[in-house]
Design a protein around this motif. Structure first.
Motif, PDB file in Angstrom:
ATOM      1  N   PHE A 130       3.707  -5.397   4.098  1.00  0.00           N
ATOM      2  CA  PHE A 130       2.569  -6.002   3.404  1.00  0.00           C
ATOM      3  C   PHE A 130       2.333  -7.435   3.877  1.00  0.00           C
ATOM      4  O   PHE A 130       3.248  -8.246   3.887  1.00  0.00           O
ATOM      5  CB  PHE A 130       2.787  -5.973   1.890  1.00  0.00           C
TER       6      PHE A 130
ATOM      7  N   GLU B  11       0.855  -1.187   0.000  1.00  0.00           N
ATOM      8  CA  GLU B  11       0.000   0.000   0.000  1.00  0.00           C
ATOM      9  C   GLU B  11       0.887   1.231   0.000  1.00  0.00           C
ATOM     10  O   GLU B  11       1.795   1.329   0.819  1.00  0.00           O
ATOM     11  CB  GLU B  11      -0.899   0.015   1.250  1.00  0.00           C
TER      12      GLU B  11
ATOM     13  N   ALA C 180      -0.198  -1.964  -6.324  1.00  0.00           N
ATOM     14  CA  ALA C 180      -1.395  -2.130  -5.499  1.00  0.00           C
ATOM     15  C   ALA C 180      -1.788  -3.607  -5.434  1.00  0.00           C
ATOM     16  O   ALA C 180      -1.660  -4.335  -6.428  1.00  0.00           O
ATOM     17  CB  ALA C 180      -2.546  -1.310  -6.071  1.00  0.00           C
TER      18      ALA C 180
END
Length: 156
Positions: free
Chosen positions: A105, A55, A61
């Motif tokens: 992530f 992000e 993405a």
């Protein structure tokens, strides 16, 4: 309905098998199993996107990475078809996925859903598979995602 007919119904055209980037082959059949090497999200021989998944600015993405996982799995199916000749009578046993991840992530399973959902749509019950989704520091050629596969070919 066979898998090949289902691909046509879905409007899915499998790509040409991606050339290996090192000393290996895209897929090997051993008995009724086809082991597919890790496939990168090549489109027309090139990576459309590179970088880490996460992000924030400068990162791929997660939704885009899920689409890249779908591309990887279509490349894997092309490798299976090249070895077997058809996807009719093929069952997907396992998918292994690697996500080049930003250190913060943790959504690797959601990224690999791009591959799993595509397999489910194409193979229906023959696409129910085991899976791993692993975050890694980097992948070949700075690819965001890599997918490997194990498929079973019906005897006969």
């Amino acid at each position: 309905m066979g898998v090949e007919a289902r691909l046509a119904e879905l409007g899915v055209t499998l790509p040409e098998v991606a050339a290996p980037v090192a000393a290996y082959v895209p897929a090997v059949r051993s008995g009724n199993l086809v082991h597919v090497s890790g496939q990168l999200p090549f489109v027309d021989g090139k990576l459309a996107v590179t970088g880490k998944v996460g992000e924030g600015p400068g990162l791929v993405a997660p939704a885009d990475a899920a689409e890249l996982a779908r591309v990887c799995v279509l490349n894997a199916l092309a490798a299976v078809r090249q070895v077997v000749g058809t996807l009719d009578g093929v069952r997907i046993v396992r998918i292994g996925g690697y996500v080049a991840s930003d250190p913060s992530f943790t959504g690797q399973p959601l990224v690999l859903n791009g591959a799993s959902l595509a397999i489910g749509a194409i193979f229906d019950e023959a696409g129910i598979h085991a899976r791993s989704a692993v975050g890694v520091a980097s992948l070949p050629l700075d690819a965001p995602v890599e997918v490997e596969m194990l498929a079973e070919v019906a005897e006969g």
